[in-house]
Design an enzyme around this catalytic site. Structure first.
Site, short mmCIF file in Angstrom:
data_model
loop_
_atom_site.label_atom_id
_atom_site.label_comp_id
_atom_site.label_asym_id
_atom_site.label_seq_id
_atom_site.Cartn_x
_atom_site.Cartn_y
_atom_site.Cartn_z
N GLY A 211 0.83 -1.21 0.00
CA GLY A 211 0.00 0.00 0.00
C GLY A 211 0.85 1.24 0.00
O GLY A 211 2.06 1.19 -0.25
N ASN A 212 0.24 2.38 0.26
CA ASN A 212 0.99 3.64 0.31
C ASN A 212 0.34 4.56 1.35
O ASN A 212 -0.68 4.23 1.94
CB ASN A 212 1.04 4.28 -1.07
CG ASN A 212 -0.33 4.59 -1.61
OD1 ASN A 212 -1.03 5.43 -1.08
ND2 ASN A 212 -0.75 3.87 -2.64
N ARG A 213 0.95 5.72 1.55
CA ARG A 213 0.56 6.58 2.67
C ARG A 213 -0.55 7.56 2.35
O ARG A 213 -0.85 8.44 3.16
CB ARG A 213 1.79 7.36 3.16
CG ARG A 213 2.77 6.48 3.93
CD ARG A 213 4.03 7.24 4.24
NE ARG A 213 3.77 8.53 4.85
CZ ARG A 213 4.67 9.50 4.96
NH1 ARG A 213 5.87 9.33 4.48
NH2 ARG A 213 4.34 10.64 5.53
N SER A 214 -1.14 7.47 1.18
CA SER A 214 -2.19 8.45 0.83
C SER A 214 -3.35 8.38 1.84
O SER A 214 -3.86 7.31 2.14
CB SER A 214 -2.71 8.16 -0.57
OG SER A 214 -3.83 8.95 -0.82
N ALA A 279 -3.52 7.69 -5.24
CA ALA A 279 -2.15 7.16 -5.31
C ALA A 279 -2.29 5.70 -5.72
O ALA A 279 -2.70 4.85 -4.91
CB ALA A 279 -1.47 7.29 -3.97
#
Ligand code: CTP
Length: 412
Positions: A211-214, A279
């Site tokens: 995943g990512n930090r968005s 993102a």
């Protein structure tokens, strides 16, 4: 010298949603506003004056005959930086549209020269009644921002448009009007727009993902501001922080890049504008392991990744005549070039009409309420987006979209 806190008058009219005004009040005071509450007499049937006095630290009156030497019915409005009325009932809007001054709130509305924000809450029938529609139009024509209400459960079993927008959303829009009083014109009326938000998750096994930090905050702000500028909005939401669904926005949930891709292509069909604020993972695991990966093996298995489709490039390729496509770029810059340089390259590579470039790192852009950057146009235009709320950045993006929309295509 420290700046004085913005002075906000919080009007509360008599409807069941009045109980939510206490939460709005708390949010406004905690974020540094000096708030004076002006309930109507019927609002005090729902929430006691003591609640408002305790939360605001200010006295609470409904009429114009208390504290007469201080002339509060003139002064409060004159000195305010913003008036928020939440909830605004059908009756309160009727009185405001008529210019009545029969209590302290309506008198203050006549003396205020600052931005005024009404957050309506009432039954769907009342909201849709021609008398209310006419009052809303009158107020809007005078520059009052009358929010679109949320849809959903009303008092009792009824559902439909008429719910008070979430207090967090009203507080965000209040801050936006303090930053920029003309941030919410009704210039997207008759337009259909699509916004993606949040971060995709690419499953590795049933419990793990890439995943990512968005947080999704920027995309949600874009959707919220477009809806309040009159657009019909579809928000394709990947994973986000705990954010309230924006009022008057259709939310479609998409977990992975593949789901987001499908949802965006479906929603973009026939839309006037498409904004890719999500993102999206560039890569996904080649295969999904059906059972939880165990740590029993001496060496972990290497991860094999496959490339995901670039949805923005695909949307640009499928762009219909007159459709405006907006991309985002989060750039850190490096030893060779700054973030803006990479943003310009990305705009050329992606082929979109507008690209928002955010410099990331040092606590900027991700998981924060504020944002800054540049807005680049395919026509060579470059605008600096000064640090401000994500709603403020959204309002500048919609300004740039609005001037690019084909005037013939608005369905009025
Ligand atoms: N984007 C997309 N599909 C992807 C990756 C990104 O539609 N698979 C979109 C994003 O929503 C954003 C824009 O492309 O609007 C730029 O995303 P970014 O991650 O900055 O760019 P990348 O193309 O991934 O380039 P790089 O990682 O090399 O900087």
């Amino acid at each position: 010298m420290t700046a004085l806190p913005p002075r906000v008058l919080l009007g509360v009219a008599g409807g069941i949603a009045a109980y939510k005004s206490a939460e709005l009040l708390r949010r406004l005071t905690e974020s540094g506003h000096a708030v004076r509450v002006l309930p109507t007499a019927s609002a005090l049937e729902f929430v006691g004056a003591a609640t408002f006095e305790a939360l605001s630290g200010q006295p609470v009156h409904t009429g114009v005959f208390t504290d007469v030497p201080a002339v509060p019915h003139v002064k409060l409005g004159q000195e305010a930086d913003l008036v928020v009325v939440a909830p605004a009932t059908a009756d309160l809007m009727a009185r405001a549209a008529q210019g009545r001054a029969d209590d302290l709130l309506t008198a203050s509305l006549l003396t205020a020269r600052c931005p005024v924000l009404f957050a309506p809450a009432m039954h769907t029938e009342m909201w849709e009644h021609p008398a209310t529609r006419a009052n809303v139009e009158t107020l809007r024509s005078r520059g009052v921002v009358v929010l679109e209400p949320a849809s959903g459960r009303l008092t009792g079993k009824d559902t439909g448009p008429g719910r008070l927008p979430d207090p967090a959303e009203i507080a965000d829009l209040a801050r936006l009007l303090l930053e920029r009083p003309d941030a919410l014109p009704r210039d997207l009326t008759g337009r259909r727009v699509v916004v993606s938000a949040g971060g995709t998750r690419e499953a590795l096994d049933p419990v793990r993902y890439l995943g990512n930090r968005s947080s999704g905050r920027q995309g949600y702000a874009l959707a919220r501001v477009a809806a309040q500028r009159g657009a019909s909005v579809t928000l394709v939401s990947a994973h986000t922080a705990d954010l309230p669904a924006p009022a008057a926005v259709e939310v479609v949930h998409a977990g992975s890049a593949a789901e987001l891709r499908e949802a965006m292509h479906a929603a973009a069909n026939g839309a006037d504008a498409v904004v890719m604020a999500a993102a999206v993972a560039d890569f996904r695991p080649v295969s999904l392991v059906e059972h939880k990966i165990k740590k029993t093996a001496a060496e972990p298995e290497p991860l094999h990744l496959a490339k995901n489709a670039d949805i923005l490039v695909e949307l640009v390729g499928a762009r219909e005549p007159g459709q405006v496509v907006v991309g985002f770029a989060a750039e850190t810059g490096d030893a060779d070039h700054d973030a803006l340089h990479y943003g310009r390259e990305k705009l050329a590579r992606k082929g979109c009409d507008l690209l928002v470039v955010n410099a990331v790192g040092d606590g900027k852009a991700f998981e924060t309420p504020d944002n800054a950057g540049w807005l680049l146009g395919a026509d060579g235009g470059e605008t600096v987006l000064a640090m401000g709320s994500k709603g403020l950045l959204a309002s500048h993006v919609w300004d740039a979209v609005a001037v690019r929309l084909d005037p013939r295509h608005a369905d009025t």
